[in-house]
Design a protein around this motif. Structure first.
Motif, mmCIF file in Angstrom:
data_model
loop_
_atom_site.group_PDB
_atom_site.id
_atom_site.type_symbol
_atom_site.label_atom_id
_atom_site.label_comp_id
_atom_site.label_asym_id
_atom_site.label_seq_id
_atom_site.Cartn_x
_atom_site.Cartn_y
_atom_site.Cartn_z
ATOM 1 N N GLY A 103 0.805 -1.216 0.000
ATOM 2 C CA GLY A 103 0.000 0.000 0.000
ATOM 3 C C GLY A 103 0.835 1.261 0.000
ATOM 4 N N SER A 104 0.136 2.388 0.111
ATOM 5 C CA SER A 104 0.782 3.702 0.047
ATOM 6 C C SER A 104 0.301 4.590 1.182
ATOM 7 C CB SER A 104 0.463 4.391 -1.285
ATOM 8 O OG SER A 104 0.957 3.657 -2.381
ATOM 9 N N LEU A 105 1.167 5.490 1.578
ATOM 10 C CA LEU A 105 0.837 6.552 2.526
ATOM 11 C C LEU A 105 1.574 7.816 2.105
ATOM 12 C CD1 LEU A 105 1.130 4.806 6.031
ATOM 13 C CD2 LEU A 105 -0.975 5.645 4.981
ATOM 14 N N ARG A 106 1.021 8.956 2.489
ATOM 15 C CA ARG A 106 1.685 10.227 2.244
ATOM 16 C C ARG A 106 1.804 10.979 3.562
ATOM 17 N NH1 ARG A 106 -0.137 15.820 -0.547
ATOM 18 N NH2 ARG A 106 1.820 16.367 -1.594
ATOM 19 N N LEU A 107 3.029 11.251 3.966
ATOM 20 C CA LEU A 107 3.282 12.005 5.181
ATOM 21 C C LEU A 107 3.463 13.483 4.848
ATOM 22 C CD1 LEU A 107 5.877 9.678 6.975
ATOM 23 C CD2 LEU A 107 3.375 9.566 7.011
ATOM 24 N N SER A 108 3.006 14.315 5.764
ATOM 25 C CA SER A 108 3.192 15.760 5.626
ATOM 26 C C SER A 108 3.788 16.308 6.915
ATOM 27 C CB SER A 108 1.855 16.468 5.369
ATOM 28 O OG SER A 108 1.259 16.024 4.188
ATOM 29 N N CYS A 109 4.578 17.356 6.779
ATOM 30 C CA CYS A 109 5.150 18.026 7.942
ATOM 31 C C CYS A 109 5.149 19.523 7.652
ATOM 32 C CB CYS A 109 6.564 17.526 8.210
ATOM 33 S SG CYS A 109 7.424 18.409 9.531
ATOM 34 N N ALA A 110 4.320 20.246 8.390
ATOM 35 C CA ALA A 110 4.184 21.681 8.185
ATOM 36 C C ALA A 110 4.885 22.433 9.308
ATOM 37 C CB ALA A 110 2.710 22.061 8.140
ATOM 38 N N ALA A 111 5.748 23.358 8.934
ATOM 39 C CA ALA A 111 6.488 24.166 9.898
ATOM 40 C C ALA A 111 5.879 25.553 10.004
ATOM 41 C CB ALA A 111 7.942 24.261 9.481
ATOM 42 N N SER A 112 5.813 26.051 11.228
ATOM 43 C CA SER A 112 5.302 27.400 11.451
ATOM 44 C C SER A 112 6.029 28.023 12.619
ATOM 45 C CB SER A 112 3.795 27.368 11.718
ATOM 46 O OG SER A 112 3.513 26.624 12.888
ATOM 47 N N VAL A 124 15.798 8.736 5.971
ATOM 48 C CA VAL A 124 15.009 8.130 4.907
ATOM 49 C C VAL A 124 15.191 8.911 3.611
ATOM 50 C CG1 VAL A 124 12.691 7.532 4.120
ATOM 51 C CG2 VAL A 124 13.307 7.251 6.539
ATOM 52 N N ALA A 125 15.006 10.218 3.692
ATOM 53 C CA ALA A 125 15.112 11.062 2.503
ATOM 54 C C ALA A 125 15.324 12.500 2.932
ATOM 55 C CB ALA A 125 13.847 10.956 1.652
ATOM 56 N N ALA A 126 15.998 13.257 2.076
ATOM 57 C CA ALA A 126 16.239 14.668 2.348
ATOM 58 C C ALA A 126 16.093 15.453 1.057
ATOM 59 C CB ALA A 126 17.620 14.878 2.943
ATOM 60 N N ILE A 127 15.735 16.734 1.218
ATOM 61 C CA ILE A 127 15.577 17.599 0.057
ATOM 62 C C ILE A 127 16.127 18.974 0.392
ATOM 63 C CG2 ILE A 127 13.192 18.180 0.742
ATOM 64 C CD1 ILE A 127 12.558 18.343 -2.299
ATOM 65 N N SER A 128 16.922 19.504 -0.523
ATOM 66 C CA SER A 128 17.508 20.822 -0.316
ATOM 67 C C SER A 128 16.500 21.907 -0.698
ATOM 68 C CB SER A 128 18.759 20.963 -1.170
ATOM 69 O OG SER A 128 18.399 21.058 -2.550
ATOM 70 N N GLU A 129 16.872 23.141 -0.408
ATOM 71 C CA GLU A 129 15.992 24.259 -0.758
ATOM 72 C C GLU A 129 15.770 24.310 -2.272
ATOM 73 O OE1 GLU A 129 17.485 28.017 0.434
ATOM 74 O OE2 GLU A 129 15.585 29.056 0.129
ATOM 75 N N GLY A 130 16.771 23.916 -3.026
ATOM 76 C CA GLY A 130 16.657 23.949 -4.476
ATOM 77 C C GLY A 130 15.989 22.734 -5.081
ATOM 78 N N GLY A 131 15.700 21.737 -4.232
ATOM 79 C CA GLY A 131 14.982 20.573 -4.732
ATOM 80 C C GLY A 131 15.837 19.334 -4.962
ATOM 81 N N ASN A 161 7.773 25.297 -0.621
ATOM 82 C CA ASN A 161 8.461 26.360 0.116
ATOM 83 C C ASN A 161 7.502 27.463 0.566
ATOM 84 O OD1 ASN A 161 11.023 25.154 -0.048
ATOM 85 N ND2 ASN A 161 11.382 26.034 -2.072
ATOM 86 N N ALA A 162 6.463 27.694 -0.195
ATOM 87 C CA ALA A 162 5.500 28.726 0.179
ATOM 88 C C ALA A 162 4.737 28.353 1.444
ATOM 89 C CB ALA A 162 4.526 28.973 -0.966
ATOM 90 N N LYS A 163 4.582 27.047 1.666
ATOM 91 C CA LYS A 163 3.844 26.561 2.830
ATOM 92 C C LYS A 163 4.765 26.024 3.921
ATOM 93 C CE LYS A 163 -0.250 25.221 0.159
ATOM 94 N NZ LYS A 163 -1.163 24.105 -0.216
ATOM 95 N N ASN A 164 6.077 26.089 3.706
ATOM 96 C CA ASN A 164 7.040 25.531 4.681
ATOM 97 C C ASN A 164 6.682 24.100 5.042
ATOM 98 O OD1 ASN A 164 8.530 27.911 4.787
ATOM 99 N ND2 ASN A 164 7.314 28.724 6.482
ATOM 100 N N THR A 165 6.357 23.320 4.030
ATOM 101 C CA THR A 165 5.888 21.957 4.238
ATOM 102 C C THR A 165 6.722 20.982 3.427
ATOM 103 O OG1 THR A 165 3.633 22.724 4.667
ATOM 104 C CG2 THR A 165 3.899 20.420 4.044
#
Length: 116
Positions: free
Chosen positions: A16-25, A48-55, A73-77
């Protein structure tokens, strides 16, 4: 203060599949790297995985081709799309963000359980 709100964990069958979200404020000025880690019972926390500001992304070998990290980036998520889940993916998943000014922050963790 920075708040990280994680969501999307749960129980899913193998394959199966899942989608995790993490919103910073809060006190965020300049987000750089965003990442997901996981920790299984009795194991050390691992990247597990990392992403830079540039993608630019990097993944643990065990999830390559199955997981995809992305960010808004607009949602800091930051997101983690997890497909073809396996029982060995069962763990608590944590997001981590780094602000160039204020430092590194961790989410509270979200449980992912994959049944066989």
């Amino acid at each position: 203060q920075v708040q990280l709100v994680e969501s999307g964990g749960g129980l899913v069958q193998s394959g199966g599949s899942l989608r995790l979200s993490c919103a910073a404020s809060g006190r965020i000025l300049s987000l750089s790297t965003m990442a997901w880690y996981r920790q299984a019972p009795g194991e050390q926390r691992e990247l597990v995985a990392a992403i830079s500001e540039g993608g630019s992304t990097n993944y643990a070998d065990s999830v390559k081709g199955r997981f995809a990290i992305s960010r808004d980036n607009a949602k800091n998520t930051v997101y983690l799309q997890m497909n073809s889940l396996k029982p060995e993916d069962t763990a608590i998943y944590y997001c981590k963000i780094r602000d160039r000014i204020f430092g590194t922050y961790w989410g509270q963790g979200t449980q992912v359980t994959v049944s066989s």
